[in-house]
Scaffold this motif. Structure first.
Motif, PDB file in Angstrom:
ATOM      1  N   ASP A 261      27.475   5.219 -31.127  1.00 29.21           N
ATOM      2  CA  ASP A 261      28.439   5.668 -32.132  1.00 29.21           C
ATOM      3  C   ASP A 261      27.713   6.375 -33.268  1.00 29.21           C
ATOM      4  O   ASP A 261      26.638   5.929 -33.712  1.00 29.21           O
ATOM      5  CB  ASP A 261      29.224   4.481 -32.693  1.00 29.21           C
ATOM      6  CG  ASP A 261      30.287   3.993 -31.727  1.00 29.21           C
ATOM      7  OD1 ASP A 261      30.635   4.761 -30.810  1.00 29.21           O
ATOM      8  OD2 ASP A 261      30.765   2.857 -31.891  1.00 29.21           O
ATOM      9  N   GLN A 262      28.318   7.449 -33.741  1.00 30.30           N
ATOM     10  CA  GLN A 262      27.751   8.180 -34.874  1.00 30.30           C
ATOM     11  C   GLN A 262      28.875   8.602 -35.810  1.00 30.30           C
ATOM     12  O   GLN A 262      29.910   9.094 -35.365  1.00 30.30           O
ATOM     13  CB  GLN A 262      26.978   9.409 -34.386  1.00 30.30           C
ATOM     14  CG  GLN A 262      26.284  10.173 -35.501  1.00 30.30           C
ATOM     15  CD  GLN A 262      25.367  11.254 -34.966  1.00 30.30           C
ATOM     16  OE1 GLN A 262      24.687  11.074 -33.956  1.00 30.30           O
ATOM     17  NE2 GLN A 262      25.350  12.389 -35.638  1.00 30.30           N
ATOM     18  N   ILE A 263      28.676   8.385 -37.101  1.00 30.28           N
ATOM     19  CA  ILE A 263      29.681   8.755 -38.097  1.00 30.28           C
ATOM     20  C   ILE A 263      29.739  10.269 -38.198  1.00 30.28           C
ATOM     21  O   ILE A 263      28.712  10.939 -38.365  1.00 30.28           O
ATOM     22  CB  ILE A 263      29.347   8.153 -39.478  1.00 30.28           C
ATOM     23  CG1 ILE A 263      29.194   6.633 -39.379  1.00 30.28           C
ATOM     24  CG2 ILE A 263      30.406   8.535 -40.497  1.00 30.28           C
ATOM     25  CD1 ILE A 263      30.447   5.914 -38.957  1.00 30.28           C
ATOM     26  N   CYS A 264      30.952  10.818 -38.114  1.00 29.79           N
ATOM     27  CA  CYS A 264      31.101  12.277 -38.146  1.00 29.79           C
ATOM     28  C   CYS A 264      32.215  12.739 -39.075  1.00 29.79           C
ATOM     29  O   CYS A 264      32.750  13.839 -38.924  1.00 29.79           O
ATOM     30  CB  CYS A 264      31.329  12.821 -36.742  1.00 29.79           C
ATOM     31  SG  CYS A 264      32.839  12.213 -35.963  1.00 29.79           S
ATOM     32  N   GLY A 299      31.662   1.326 -41.332  1.00 29.14           N
ATOM     33  CA  GLY A 299      30.840   1.833 -40.229  1.00 29.14           C
ATOM     34  C   GLY A 299      30.367   0.753 -39.293  1.00 29.14           C
ATOM     35  O   GLY A 299      30.213   0.982 -38.084  1.00 29.14           O
ATOM     36  N   ASP A 300      30.137  -0.447 -39.834  1.00 22.36           N
ATOM     37  CA  ASP A 300      29.638  -1.563 -39.022  1.00 22.36           C
ATOM     38  C   ASP A 300      30.071  -2.862 -39.689  1.00 22.36           C
ATOM     39  O   ASP A 300      29.588  -3.218 -40.755  1.00 22.36           O
ATOM     40  CB  ASP A 300      28.116  -1.494 -38.920  1.00 22.36           C
ATOM     41  CG  ASP A 300      27.531  -2.608 -38.052  1.00 22.36           C
ATOM     42  OD1 ASP A 300      28.305  -3.453 -37.561  1.00 22.36           O
ATOM     43  OD2 ASP A 300      26.295  -2.634 -37.885  1.00 22.36           O
ATOM     44  N   ALA A 423      21.732   3.964 -41.430  1.00 23.23           N
ATOM     45  CA  ALA A 423      22.246   3.017 -40.435  1.00 23.23           C
ATOM     46  C   ALA A 423      22.080   3.577 -39.024  1.00 23.23           C
ATOM     47  O   ALA A 423      21.809   4.769 -38.833  1.00 23.23           O
ATOM     48  CB  ALA A 423      23.721   2.730 -40.719  1.00 23.23           C
ATOM     49  N   LYS A 424      22.277   2.709 -38.045  1.00 24.14           N
ATOM     50  CA  LYS A 424      22.171   3.143 -36.652  1.00 24.14           C
ATOM     51  C   LYS A 424      23.202   4.210 -36.325  1.00 24.14           C
ATOM     52  O   LYS A 424      22.980   5.062 -35.462  1.00 24.14           O
ATOM     53  CB  LYS A 424      22.341   1.942 -35.723  1.00 24.14           C
ATOM     54  CG  LYS A 424      21.209   0.923 -35.817  1.00 24.14           C
ATOM     55  CD  LYS A 424      21.452  -0.247 -34.878  1.00 24.14           C
ATOM     56  CE  LYS A 424      20.317  -1.274 -34.981  1.00 24.14           C
ATOM     57  NZ  LYS A 424      20.552  -2.440 -34.095  1.00 24.14           N
ATOM     58  N   ASN A 425      24.352   4.154 -37.020  1.00 29.93           N
ATOM     59  CA  ASN A 425      25.396   5.153 -36.790  1.00 29.93           C
ATOM     60  C   ASN A 425      25.196   6.405 -37.646  1.00 29.93           C
ATOM     61  O   ASN A 425      26.078   7.253 -37.738  1.00 29.93           O
ATOM     62  CB  ASN A 425      26.780   4.556 -37.046  1.00 29.93           C
ATOM     63  CG  ASN A 425      26.883   3.924 -38.430  1.00 29.93           C
ATOM     64  OD1 ASN A 425      26.218   4.361 -39.377  1.00 29.93           O
ATOM     65  ND2 ASN A 425      27.719   2.904 -38.554  1.00 29.93           N
TER      66      ASN A 425
END
Length: 722
Positions: A261-264, A299-300, A423-425
């Motif tokens: 997952d990636q924030i877009c 986000g998480d 973050a990972k995202n």
């Protein structure tokens, strides 16, 4: 023990001697060279044209932020978020910013108004051999100089006095202050200096004389924090950023790339209209201050908290509590906190450090904090100065986003340094920090964003030395031209020049004629303060959407005097309604919203509660006296005073008082809000007046004047005369 004592003092004297040699040999030549070589920043014609062009409308910004994918979306419209937006857009990145309330409506407008490196942090750095704190102070001192340079109309050096009450502390504090100068190096504002007791009292005559040995004076910067933030927002918009207030993030948008997952982007809502829309971006930066963890959780959900909110309360007192150009630092209050006591905007600000709190949209000052500050003030002001609760003109609380450390339980040990988390995202969070270092924090954040999200800026960071809106054509004598060219009052012209810089001419052009010989233009919002009605019109061009945007941040009236803000509020709403086409229902909603803000967040209700709970401390004779005074207005013997009684009184005295003013005078003492003042409410008022809880009560003055008039013996009755 005695040998150790003398050795200790010898060390202090040695440090002081080294500081003196440094000052004479290095600091002063460096400072002289700095000012000798300094020059006004020159801007290209294209830059000046860009900074003077009309601003896009809010509707145009909304349309633009929805139309295409952004490089960077910043969440949070405080100092840090606005700094990030300005940094990103000036590198050529397509940038948007959203803020759920108004720009700087939270922490960034509720600071101590200082631009500082942190004297006490330097002390900790030296004694704890903490290199990180030392670097933080050094960076802050460099940014302090830059901020004063890029916005000279809003920021300026301020001398701050440190009183000394023990002889052995003189070399100790002097060495520390000289170390502060040393760390600043060529960026020192002005050299610190030592004052004798007599000279200290000349500069600060309100100081307590007993036990005072000497005083030290050092320099930090001061600014109008809310106006500085608005200037950042306007500057970013002029460079192409799409900055929107009253736009709340409802959720973050995610996409799956390589199974992760990636924030877009983000789904947002226009809180003024209820319209919802989606903003897409290659990189999302969380710069929400106290709300840092709430955005990170979007986000998480399992993310660990990194921010510890802390509330700081400030109160505002009349200008006579401090000299006009000298602040004061109390480094050791009764509970170990630090209090600043500073002149600002022709009033005096007194404020504490931090206490842990919960995050809320509406932080409120407490009576306990207000009384703590007042008691501490009594400790270092002369007994000739009566510190009264009734002198508190306003009070506010700000929630500061301190970076938490699980190994430390108290906020006093938490430095205002910052962290940047990726973050990972790929949500990037900038947390912590302080107003002074907003620019360097933003630069570091955008550097991280470019690397993390593979962005392609067209150039490097340009914000160091980049002049903010209003600074390009400003000069210290600009206000004289406003007086001469437009016929403004001197105080009004000075205020406009110091607030809007070279944009003061645009505000002056919006001023209407007063109908007087002088001033020719510039009708004030409140007769006691230099804010003019034209500022309301100009505020709406700078994206002010609600009445509190005008009374709290585009002007600082609610922070300076909450009662004056309450009195000016109806006129502000009327002007905004005429400009924005508000219905009568919307006008009433705005009045109620702003009134609630003044009562809860600016301390108006805190004072009312104090008055209600104040003990009735009157003697039997005083009660009889005040009953007679009460009856002098209650001519019908109803048992209460109404607005009709006040109207009759002022009419008989030949004074012209508007209906609004009559109701305001009555409301000062109408504690149960039933439009009547009974004898109990009146005695409560007079007890509070006697004990300094309330000062300058117009209601009490009216009764006093009326009693004197009735008791005055006429010439005929006295048997005298000619």
């Amino acid at each position: 023990m005695r040998t150790f004592k003398y050795a200790k003092r010898l060390v202090y004297l040695s440090i002081a001697g080294i500081g003196g040699v440094y000052t004479a040999a290095v600091l002063y030549p460096s400072l002289a060279s700095r000012y000798k070589n300094s020059s006004v920043t020159r801007c290209s014609p294209e830059e000046i044209q860009k900074m003077n062009a009309p601003l896009p409308s809010r509707e145009e910004l909304i349309k633009g932020i929805q139309s295409e994918e952004l490089d960077v979306l910043v969440i949070g419209g405080g100092a840090t978020g606005l700094g990030v937006a300005l940094d990103a857009v000036t590198r050529g990145l397509k940038t948007g910013l959203v803020e759920k309330f108004d720009f700087s409506s939270g922490t960034s407008s509720r600071s101590t108004k200082l631009i500082h490196g942190g004297v006490r942090y330097l002390q900790k750095a030296v004694f704890n051999l903490d290199i990180e704190q030392y670097k933080m102070v050094k960076e802050a001192l460099a940014e302090r100089a830059n901020l004063i340079n890029i916005a000279p109309h809003l920021a300026y050096p301020l001398p701050i006095m440190l009183p000394v009450y023990q002889w052995w502390q003189v070399p100790y504090f002097w060495a520390g202050i000289k170390m502060y100068d040393f760390v600043a190096g060529r960026e020192v504002l002005k050299p610190s200096y030592l004052l004798s007791k007599s000279r200290a009292l000349e500069f600060f005559p309100m100081l307590q004389k007993d036990k005072l040995k000497a005083a030290l004076v050092y320099y930090d910067g001061q600014h109008d924090d809310a106006r500085m933030a608005v200037s950042l927002a306007i500057t970013a918009v002029r460079h192409g950023a799409l900055c929107l207030n009253y736009t709340r993030v409802e959720s973050l948008i995610k996409t799956c790339i390589d199974g992760k997952d990636q924030i877009c982007g983000a789904k947002v809502i226009n809180t003024l209209t209820g319209e919802e829309y989606t903003i897409r971006a290659k990189c999302v930066i969380n710069a929400t201050g106290p709300y840092t963890d709430s955005i990170r959780t979007m986000g998480d959900e399992k993310v660990k908290k990194i921010c510890q909110p802390a509330a700081g309360v400030h109160i505002v007192l009349p200008d006579y509590y401090s000299p006009a150009n000298m602040g004061l630092l109390d480094p050791s209050t009764s509970d170990g906190r630090v209090i600043f006591f500073l002149p600002w905007q022709n009033v005096t600000i007194a404020g504490t450090t931090d206490t842990p709190c919960e995050v809320t949209d509406n932080p409120q000052p407490t009576e306990t904090e207000i009384q703590f500050i007042l008691n501490e003030i009594r400790n270092y002001l002369s007994s000739d100065v009566e510190v009264r609760r009734g002198d508190v003109l306003s009070a506010w609380a700000g929630i500061r986003p301190l970076v938490s450390d699980p190994n430390k339980s108290d906020t006093q040990s938490i430095a205002r340094n910052h962290i940047i988390e990726v973050a990972k995202n790929k949500l990037i969070t900038i947390a912590g920090g302080k107003w002074t270092t907003y620019r360097s924090m933003a630069e570091e954040t955008v550097d991280k964003a470019v690397k993390t999200c593979s962005l392609h800026p067209s150039g490097p960071c340009r914000t160091k030395g980049l002049m903010l809106d209003g600074a390009h054509g400003w000069s210290p004598t600009l206000f004289i031209r406003l007086v001469q060219d437009y016929g403004l009052e001197n105080a009004v012209a000075y205020h406009l020049a110091q607030t809007y810089g070279d944009k003061a001419f645009k505000v002056a052009k919006l001023c209407s004629l007063t109908g007087k010989r002088w001033p020719v233009v510039g009708k004030r919002l409140h007769e006691e303060y230099p804010y003019v009605e034209a500022e309301v019109k100009y505020a709406m061009r700078e994206y002010a959407c609600r009445a509190i945007d005008v009374i709290a941040r585009r002007t600082r009236l609610s922070f300076i005097n909450v009662h004056a803000a309450q009195e000016a509020l109806p006129r502000v709403v009327d002007m905004m309604a005429a400009e924005l086409g508000w219905s009568e229902e919307r006008k009433q909603a705005e009045l109620a919203h702003a009134e609630h803000y003044l009562r809860t967040e600016m301390g108006l209700d805190v004072r009312s509660v104090t008055e209600t709970n104040a003990q009735l401390k009157l003697t039997k004779d005083e009660i009889s006296h005040y009953v007679r005074r009460f009856k002098s207005l209650d001519v019908d013997n109803k048992g209460y005073i109404s607005v009709n009684d006040l109207r009759r009184y002022f009419k008989n005295n030949g004074e012209r008082i508007s209906e609004d003013q009559l109701h305001e005078i009555l409301s000062e003492v109408d504690l149960n809000r039933n439009a009547q003042v009974d004898i109990g409410e009146f005695l409560q008022l007079m007890s509070a007046v006697n004990h300094g809880v309330i000062v300058h009560s117009r209601f009490a003055k009216a009764l006093e004047d009326n009693e004197e008039k009735l008791n005055k013996i006429t010439v005929e009755r006295s048997g005298g005369g000619v």
